[in-house]
Write a protein that holds these residues in place. Structure first.
Motif, short mmCIF file in Angstrom:
data_model
loop_
_atom_site.label_atom_id
_atom_site.label_comp_id
_atom_site.label_asym_id
_atom_site.label_seq_id
_atom_site.Cartn_x
_atom_site.Cartn_y
_atom_site.Cartn_z
N VAL A 1 -0.27 2.96 11.01
CA VAL A 1 0.00 4.31 10.53
C VAL A 1 -0.27 5.32 11.64
O VAL A 1 -1.02 5.06 12.57
CB VAL A 1 -0.85 4.67 9.28
CG1 VAL A 1 -0.47 3.82 8.09
CG2 VAL A 1 -2.33 4.54 9.58
N ALA B 1 -0.63 10.12 5.80
CA ALA B 1 -0.29 9.45 7.05
C ALA B 1 1.12 8.87 6.92
O ALA B 1 1.63 8.71 5.82
CB ALA B 1 -1.28 8.34 7.37
N TYR C 1 0.68 5.14 1.28
CA TYR C 1 -0.05 5.95 2.24
C TYR C 1 0.05 7.42 1.87
O TYR C 1 1.14 7.95 1.72
CB TYR C 1 0.48 5.72 3.65
CG TYR C 1 0.23 4.32 4.12
CD1 TYR C 1 -0.94 3.98 4.77
CD2 TYR C 1 1.16 3.32 3.88
CE1 TYR C 1 -1.19 2.68 5.18
CE2 TYR C 1 0.93 2.02 4.29
CZ TYR C 1 -0.25 1.71 4.94
OH TYR C 1 -0.49 0.43 5.34
N ALA D 1 0.82 -1.21 0.00
CA ALA D 1 0.00 0.00 0.00
C ALA D 1 0.85 1.26 0.00
O ALA D 1 1.96 1.29 0.53
CB ALA D 1 -0.91 0.00 1.23
N HIS E 1 3.53 5.64 7.51
CA HIS E 1 3.51 4.19 7.68
C HIS E 1 4.55 3.78 8.71
O HIS E 1 5.71 4.17 8.63
CB HIS E 1 3.79 3.51 6.34
CG HIS E 1 3.70 2.03 6.41
ND1 HIS E 1 4.80 1.24 6.61
CD2 HIS E 1 2.65 1.19 6.32
CE1 HIS E 1 4.44 -0.02 6.64
NE2 HIS E 1 3.13 -0.07 6.46
#
Length: 102
Positions: free
Chosen positions: A66, A58, A55, A53, A60
């Motif tokens: 997160v 935010a 982010y 993923a 990680h």
């Protein structure tokens, strides 16, 4: 897990009420960060992009955790499957500046 994450800081952009265009690019060797069409940071980071993923808004922390959630509005997020040149980043900045006024 062999994944590593790289932070590129842009400094504090919270002053004032202006929107900012933030663009990150990576050419397989170097990462570049642009704010309002101007390069503000770069670092060497060789490797490949994983299918994990990404982010936005935010930080990680690993293992799906997160924090440091962005407290504001995000107008648009995009992904382009090639490295953008500095000139292309400047064009994107101008496009989004025009979009904000219309």
């Amino acid at each position: 897990n062999s994944d590593t994450f790289q932070d590129l800081g842009a400094g504090d952009l919270r002053s004032g009420t202006d929107w900012h265009t933030i663009v990150g690019t990576w050419d397989g060797t170097d990462m570049f960060l642009y704010v309002d069409g101007v390069q503000v940071n770069t670092t060497t980071k060789a490797g490949t992009i994983s299918n994990n993923a990404m982010y936005v808004g935010a930080r990680h922390l690993g293992a799906g955790s997160v924090d440091n959630f962005f407290d504001g509005d995000i107008f648009a997020v995009g992904y382009i499957d090639r490295t953008l040149t500095a000139a292309e980043v400047a064009i994107l900045d101008q496009y989004y500046r025009l979009a904000q006024t219309s």
